[in-house]
Write an enzyme that holds these catalytic residues in place. Sequence first.
Site, PDB file in Angstrom:
ATOM      1  CG  HIS A 211      79.365 -19.556   6.303  1.00  0.00           C
ATOM      2  ND1 HIS A 211      79.120 -19.991   7.583  1.00  0.00           N
ATOM      3  CD2 HIS A 211      78.679 -18.395   6.169  1.00  0.00           C
ATOM      4  CE1 HIS A 211      78.320 -19.135   8.194  1.00  0.00           C
ATOM      5  NE2 HIS A 211      78.034 -18.162   7.360  1.00  0.00           N
TER       6      HIS A 211
ATOM      7  CD  GLU B  80      79.665 -22.621   9.500  1.00  0.00           C
ATOM      8  OE1 GLU B  80      78.601 -22.166   9.936  1.00  0.00           O
ATOM      9  OE2 GLU B  80      80.264 -22.120   8.535  1.00  0.00           O
TER      10      GLU B  80
END
Lengths: 292, 383
Positions: free
Chosen positions: A250, A212
Amino acid sequence: MAILVGDDTRLVVQGLTGREGSFHGMRNKDYGTDLVAGVTPGKGSSEVEGVPVFDTVAEAVSATGANTSMVFVPPAVAADAILEAHDAGIEVIVAITEHIPALDMARTVTHLRRSSDGRATLIGPNCPGVISPGKANVGIIPGEICEPGSVGLVSRSGTLTYQIVHELTREGLGQSTCVGVGGDPIPGSDFIDILERFEADDGTELVVLVGEIGGDAEERASRYVGEHMTKPVVAYIAGFTAPPGKTMGHAGAIISGSAGTASAKKVAFEEAGIRVATNPTEVAGIVKETLG
Amino acid sequence: MDLFEYQGKELLRKSGVPVPEGRVASTPEEASSAARSLGGKVVVKAQVQVGGRGKAGGIKPAANPDEAAGVAEQIIGMDIKGHKVRRVLVERAGDIKAEYYCSFLLDRSQRTFLGIMSAEGGVEIEEIADTAPEKIARVHIDPLLGMSPFHARKLVFEAGIDPGARKEAIAVLPKLYEAFVALDASLIEVNPLVLTGEGRVMALDAKVSLDDSAAFRHPNFDELRSAHEISAQERAAKEKGLNYIKLEGDVGIIGNGAGLVMSTLDVVKAAGGEPANFLDVGGGADADVLSSALEVITSDDNVKSVLINIFGGITRGDLVAEGIIDALGRLDIHTPIVVRLDGTNAEQGHKMLDEAPHEMLRSATTMLEGADKAVELARGDAP
């Protein structure tokens, strides 16, 4: 075969008496994981559904031979719990806890990597854990979506991992081990640590890498794959539409300056000869094609 | 959390880092009295979290309190790259002989801390990295050992800092590092760090980012955050514990887990749509959380359709369904909602939704199908 967790895993859960710790600890046990102990300071001599609870990890290790720990304690005390597991000689520490301060992790990870003489491995924090389907499950990955097989998977994400495992299983592509390394800026293990293990594992034929935005772990992994891996790797990256400067859930998923974009990571993978899927469904298709 | 300049400087001042004397003002009158208390000659600086304030006219000198009021009048209310100026920092003006750059940050790839210094201050570090990479000095600092005096000397000598500024710079750098650690910062960037006419070294600007995960040991984080402006949706989401970021498109997105939500945004974009937001309900979301999430998303007038993409793990499909049904009953929703549910208790969830039909509700069996449907609905096509 499998990596990190398997038939030899003897699990101690730090925080087994907590609501989430007991729920997931017992789910891991029901999956077939050898759950041998729990640790909660002050609750020694009690038990949770027949599993003995100890005050310290050291006691748990000497009484039960535990070799793997799952950390399920609040963020303020999580780094301490990881250090305690390491001090007690635990080989594989899986930290599920989210929101541990980066400073605590920088110190803890530095200490572990410096002093472990190759013995202790930290997975996480802020990760879904590790499952070797049919053998052991340490963490919160739903066991029922996995099937034993020869695809290794390593990911920075949780539910996105489930999505991709689900697509693999649906295509009849079982997994050797699925590892969530976590979405934090300083993980205990990164892609390269796990790729090394998959490369050496007889039970793994191909590795799916789920990345990611944020940081350069994917770029470094792509160089490692190009230089050291003989097994094929298939990649997926989330966050092509993420705007710069915003933390996408995150703590580690943030595009800062020109670094950390999904496009840059895609280019790095493709330059290393790694095929990059455009969506989770396509991952399974490419894996199937590659394995023939 | 990114701090405003005045907040960052206040924290640095408390850590012993020299900063110019200054006061915050939100009206021209306040700016004028601030200038008076600072001795007249000041600089008035827009407090916005975006680079290029100076070029945009957000930083101006003033020779006396009256001028300060006039300049503040121009700056307060200005729009700088989409950021509205609510406050200015009025600072005592000084004589600047040289501008340097320095910062401390987390180096993710080395799992440690990094100190950076350059004698070329006042411009973006990325620009220096492009044009004169040899002018950037770097030093890694072990998080367990901390900063040693040699680290500061290495930065100062390698960066080629003027001899007259060296001694003070070597004294200031460890204080910045101490502040970085004590504040649980993820970044402290001082650009420029200046050498004044009197031979002092001080932080003329400060960009400080704090690690939100460390809020539990910093009671002042909440107060610092209260100065920040967020949209009504972002505020409502925050109060309900949702991780929400507003974007520009018209397809509302709800999912569980940051990675899956990012992936959902990508898939919607690939289907020809534009995501209206990022919303992660987190792990183990219950009915209330889902219901609140729908409330937040549908209160955004730009949203023309909603895609709920849930892969249950800790999150249970039946509770997701309960939350959706609750929101549809409680709120007046006229936005079509596409639901894709998989994983834990997904079948039960689908059954509950089937038994509570609503004209706005659609279901999808896969993530890709869900994205296609939501994009078509946002366009006004009815699949």
